[in-house]
Design an enzyme around this catalytic site. Structure first.
Site, PDB file in Angstrom:
ATOM      1  N   GLU A 156       0.831  -1.211   0.000  1.00  0.00           N
ATOM      2  CA  GLU A 156       0.000   0.000   0.000  1.00  0.00           C
ATOM      3  C   GLU A 156       0.865   1.260   0.000  1.00  0.00           C
ATOM      4  OE1 GLU A 156      -2.558  -1.323  -1.067  1.00  0.00           O
ATOM      5  OE2 GLU A 156      -4.071  -0.481   0.258  1.00  0.00           O
ATOM      6  N   THR A 208      -5.878   7.003  -4.937  1.00  0.00           N
ATOM      7  CA  THR A 208      -5.896   7.151  -3.479  1.00  0.00           C
ATOM      8  C   THR A 208      -4.880   8.199  -3.023  1.00  0.00           C
ATOM      9  OG1 THR A 208      -6.650   4.900  -3.194  1.00  0.00           O
ATOM     10  CG2 THR A 208      -5.565   5.889  -1.308  1.00  0.00           C
TER      11      THR A 208
HETATM   12  N1  HSE Z   1      -8.452   4.482   4.245  1.00  0.00           N
HETATM   13  C1  HSE Z   1      -7.928   4.707   2.924  1.00  0.00           C
HETATM   14  C2  HSE Z   1      -8.358   6.085   2.473  1.00  0.00           C
HETATM   15  C3  HSE Z   1      -8.453   3.660   1.990  1.00  0.00           C
HETATM   16  O1  HSE Z   1      -9.528   6.420   2.654  1.00  0.00           O
HETATM   17  O2  HSE Z   1      -7.530   6.826   1.948  1.00  0.00           O
HETATM   18  C4  HSE Z   1      -8.009   3.819   0.561  1.00  0.00           C
HETATM   19  O3  HSE Z   1      -8.761   2.951  -0.278  1.00  0.00           O
END
Ligand code: HSE
Length: 317
Positions: A135, A188
């Protein structure tokens, strides 16, 4: 006799919905579908190579260090001290930059596969930090709310990060999920850069009240409490403007009787918890119709909460 170094495995790992509105970076659950498939084959090269990617429209890097699937396999082999050659084929079976934990599913499938091929030297809990590094590579932050549900299945709370403390939360048997992906791309990394670094205490109070309420609602099976707690006063107000027709989609879901509605991860995918499969299908269809009328391609998925996590579909030795 077959060369043991041509052992091969095919693994499916599920997509996931994270945040659940109030639980930014700490709550997530796995879906039955979609998900990614990774095929790993051992060889004598002593190198990790990504042979092929399908379903990504040519968008993902093939370089071993840059792709999450191959990069986490390299980290895994380093951790166990093995100089093992492996070739990887990655079948992306879900939209990229969608908020459905696409990079997480690839990492989890790849790690599950290499762990199996090497005789399972690591537990699932030991695979988690490696998947979190995937990630970091994908979006600059090693959050666990996609990789943990994809890896362990079910609905999970990341109680803390140092070290990762993952708690499985029970879910009501009749809980279904409607998932709608409007075809716009929201990386993201970008969706995190726009978030505030400081939040007012009054917002924090609302948010942690809701996280507690949501977890209590799952434990007691109180869908009213689950719904009331699916309120996000910190992240959603900043992100929803990038998601076309967000308020109209919520209205459709709630008019159909959904328990709650929100952004899946960093979006643009949205999800609604529903009391049964028919309601989830209706929510998906009605939202899809709205998006279609507005010229937006979309994908819909109706799913229960996946309790299995990754599945090894083929193993040849
Ligand atoms: N918790 C993360 C965000 C998940 O909201 O950025 C990304 O899919």
């Amino acid at each position: 006799m077959k060369n043991l170094n041509s052992k091969s495995v095919k693994v499916f790992a599920p997509a996931s919905v994270s945040n659940l509105n109030c639980g930014f970076d700490v709550l997530g659950f796995a879906l039955d579908q979609p998900g990614d498939e990774v095929i790993l084959t051992l060889n004598d090269s002593k190198k990790v190579t990504l042979e092929k990617i399908t379903g990504d429209g040519g968008l993902l890097p093939l370089e071993t260090e840059k792709n999450t699937a191959s990069a986490v396999v390299q980290l895994f082999l380093k951790q166990i001290g093995a100089e093992q050659g492996v070739s990887i084929v990655l079948h992306k079976k879900m939209p990229l930059n969608s908020g459905l934990g696409s990079s997480a599913a690839s990492s989890v499938a790849a790690l599950t596969g290499i762990n199996e091929l090497m005789g399972r030297p690591l537990s699932r809990a030991e695979l988690l930090p490696l998947a979190m590094e995937g990630e970091r590579l994908a979006c600059g932050n090693a959050h666990a709310d996609n990789v943990a549900p994809s890896l362990f299945g079910g609905l999970v709370l990341i109680r803390g990060y140092n070290p990762p403390d993952v708690v499985q939360i029970p879910v009501p048997e009749n809980l279904w999920c409607a998932v709608i992906h409007p075809e716009v791309s929201i990386p993201t990394r970008e969706a995190r850069q726009i978030l505030p670094q400081m939040i007012p205490l009054r917002d924090a109070v609302v948010q942690w009240g809701n996280v507690g309420g949501l977890v209590a609602g799952f434990y007691s099976g109180d869908t009213g409490l689950i719904g009331r707690s699916m309120q996000d006063v910190i992240i959603e107000p900043v992100r929803k403007g990038r998601i076309p027709h967000f308020d109209a989609m919520r209205e459709i879901a709630m008019e159909n009787g959904a328990i709650g509605f929100g952004i899946s991860g960093s979006g643009p995918t949205v999800f609604a918890f529903c009391e049964n499969g028919n309601q989830a299908s209706k929510v998906c269809e009605d939202i899809s119709t709205l998006l279609g009328k507005n010229g937006l391609e979309n994908q819909i998925y109706v799913s229960k909460i996946n309790q299995q996590g990754p599945v090894i579909t083929t193993l040849s030795i």
